[in-house]
Write an enzyme that holds these catalytic residues in place. Structure first.
Site, PDB file in Angstrom:
ATOM      1  N   GLY A  44       0.829  -1.194   0.000  1.00  0.00           N
ATOM      2  CA  GLY A  44       0.000   0.000   0.000  1.00  0.00           C
ATOM      3  C   GLY A  44       0.861   1.240   0.000  1.00  0.00           C
ATOM      4  CG  ASP A 154      11.244  -5.552  11.842  1.00  0.00           C
ATOM      5  OD1 ASP A 154      12.411  -5.888  12.116  1.00  0.00           O
ATOM      6  OD2 ASP A 154      10.918  -5.036  10.757  1.00  0.00           O
TER       7      ASP A 154
END
Lengths: 540, 69
Positions: A44, A154
């Site tokens: 996106g 992460d």
């Protein structure tokens, strides 16, 4: 954000790194007017948006390809629900979302400033109170994230912004939704070597303690300026992470014990984020003579930042030149006023052999006068003809090999690295390989339809281990090589929108790079006529 | 590009036969490579021999799990 801070952007001024929207970008997303594009990738795009009250936001929109997948929508909605519950001083605040929209979106606070990695590389490590308040801020963010039921997985210097009023943790929650497919495929493996906890390499599902390990890595990096497990080959970084203790020389004594425990190989030995926060804020409070005792560590963080967080600035937004006729050309982050031009070249053998400023005028080769020859030979300065022909030639090719890399500095989910192969012999075959860190995904389409689709997953964690092809079930979200091929040509198509602004720069070799994971070989490049021309820039 | 200042946003190379050869665009330049944001497309070859091996049916696993390394 401090309410007295200037707006990070408006319709006429955008921060460095945020480009004006192109002709293909939406005008509005929900209540937000789109004034810039922060980044884009396979999943996106993220836009700079302004709501009717003038408030700024970073608005993430899911690509229609994924929005059409009910499973993806469900994951996205679930993650938005989790993220909306996170309230912390040091996370980018949730502002709103519409997961039922045709293009689902989520808006968050826009955080001005550079990443932790960029700051340390440019300015060196954080010291004293800055390092301690960073440790506290990141622990506070993780405490809130974990309390909402999210594991970041992460956390790394590129996901931490050093804003003028404190650090912010980005890219939690939503990253999990967008990468859920990869998660599934890799048995839960997700993250960035060098910051991942040892147990993640053993394919043990990441937990909140895995995030705490990453917190220890981040604090060590910020305070020492060194990657805690050094660099080099991924295998070596993984080995050091699993077997060696990092050198913590430079970490302030007040937080050294907590950081050392956070970096324990055994997750059970590590503190929770809340415990780490309490220890760091406690150590800081103990140094505050006469300060009233505060029992809630999360309340100490704003006071700590107000006292200790100094010297962080975000570059003032720059005035932009909007040109709807220049879809791809109006980005750039130069400090000087950007001249909106692009360039194109004919492939040639001698980079920099001639100073373009003194280059002779074009000398027409015999081929150049051939009306049946390529436009690049006939009139190389006719950008519309040359680029149009390039697109048409590529579309009509009976075979090709293309390597396409997108890099986003902030979020791994907006970066991609893939290679496409296509042939019509002996039958239409299209293959795509996506290099995704520890995993390599292959999709093979057989037939024009395609008639059959195969997928394969290879592990690249500790050397290449190939998997076997299988037929993905309908609900599995595999890449579409034909869609990615179209995406590889899209930038060229967009150039045609304002070919007049393109400047011919003459002949140079391509800046071709030996991408290490590619498998092609080619030793010679086509060479154009040995003349060099340079047209005056339309902006000059 | 002007006077060596990266204020433009893309470069495109086209080979002498009219095919695109290399495209790169930038949305952000960083002082360090890893801070930059860019897009690079290497059009490695067109209309040349391309071999794409297709596995034999016997080499295709029954499921993703069975095919995992």
């Amino acid at each position: 954000m401090n309410p007295t801070s200037p707006r990070p952007f408006d319709a006429d001024r955008l921060p460095a790194g945020v480009s004006p929207p192109t002709a293909t970008d939406p005008d509005h997303i929900g209540p937000y007017r789109v004034v810039g594009r922060i980044g884009a990738g396979g999943m996106g795009a993220v836009y700079a948006g302004i709501d009717p009250s003038g408030a700024c936001a970073a608005v993430k929109v899911v690509h229609p390809h994924y929005a059409a997948d009910p499973d993806f929508r469900a994951r996205f909605a679930r993650e938005v629900s989790l993220v909306s519950r996170v309230r912390a001083t040091c996370t980018a605040g949730f502002l709103g979302a519409d997961t039922d929209a045709e293009a689902p979106w989520m808006a968050a606070e826009y955080v001005p400033g550079g990443t932790l990695r960029a700051h340390v590389k440019k300015n060196g490590p954080l010291t004293g109170g800055m390092a301690i308040s960073l440790a506290a801020g990141l622990a506070e963010a993780l405490t809130a994230i974990h309390a909402a039921g999210i594991v970041h997985r992460d956390l790394k210097p590129g996901n931490v912004i050093l804003a003028p009023d404190g650090p912010r943790v980005l890219d939690f929650g939503i990253a999990r939704a967008t990468d859920a497919t990869a998660l599934t495929r890799t048995g839960g493996l997700f993250g960035t070597p060098g910051w991942m906890a040892p147990e993640q390499y053993a394919r043990v599902e990441a937990t909140d303690r895995s995030d705490v390990f990453a917190w220890g890595c981040l604090v060590a990096f910020a305070a020492t300026g060194r990657d805690p497990f050094a660099g080099g080959p991924v295998e070596a970084v993984i080995h050091r992470t699993r077997t060696e203790e990092p050198d913590l020389t430079g970490v302030p004594d007040e937080i050294l014990y907590t950081v050392r425990r956070a970096l324990a190989k055994d997750p059970a030995v590590r503190p929770t984020a809340a415990e780490a926060l309490a220890e760091v804020t406690g150590a800081w409070s103990a140094t505050r003579v006469g300060a009233p005792p505060e029992t809630d560590p999360t309340r100490v963080v704003p006071a700590m930042l107000a006292t200790e967080w100094r010297g962080m600035t975000a570059a003032a937004p720059r005035r932009i030149r909007r040109s709807p006729r220049v879809p791809l050309l109006a980005a750039g982050a130069a400090a000087t006023a950007a001249a909106v031009i692009g360039t194109w070249f004919v492939v040639g053998p001698d980079a920099g052999a001639e100073d373009p400023g003194t280059a002779p005028e074009a000398t027409a080769s015999p081929e150049a006068t051939d009306p049946g020859g390529p436009a690049v030979d006939g009139d190389p300065q006719d950008a519309a003809a040359v680029i149009g022909e390039a697109v048409a030639s590529a579309e009509d090719a009976s075979s090709f090999i293309v390597h396409h890399v997108r890099r986003s500095a902030e979020t791994a989910s907006d970066s991609s690295d893939l290679t496409l192969w296509y042939t019509e012999e002996p039958e239409p075959l299209m293959k795509e390989v996506v290099y995704a860190g520890p995993a390599i995904f292959t999709v093979l389409q057989i037939g024009e339809g395609p008639d059959d689709v195969l997928a394969r997953i290879d592990s690249n964690l500790t050397g290449l281990v190939e998997g076997d092809y299988y037929r993905p079930v309908p609900e599995e979200d595999v890449r579409d090589p034909r869609a990615d091929w179209a995406a590889s040509l899209e930038p060229l198509r967009e150039l045609l929108g304002d070919a007049d602004a393109v400047t011919y720069q003459g002949m140079t070799p391509t800046p071709y790079e030996d991408y290490p994971r590619s498998s092609w070989t080619r030793t010679t490049w086509p060479v154009g006529p040995v003349t060099t021309t340079r047209a005056p820039s339309p902006s000059q | 590009m002007n006077a060596g200042v990266f204020d433009g946003t893309f470069d495109l190379w086209v080979d002498e036969t009219g095919y695109p050869q290399h495209f790169q665009s930038y949305t952000r330049f960083g002082e360090w490579e890893e801070d930059a944001e860019y897009e690079r497309i290497a059009f490695i070859d067109f209309d040349g021999p391309v071999e794409i091996p297709v596995p034999d049916e016997s080499e295709i696993a029954a499921s993703r799990e069975e095919g995992s390394p």
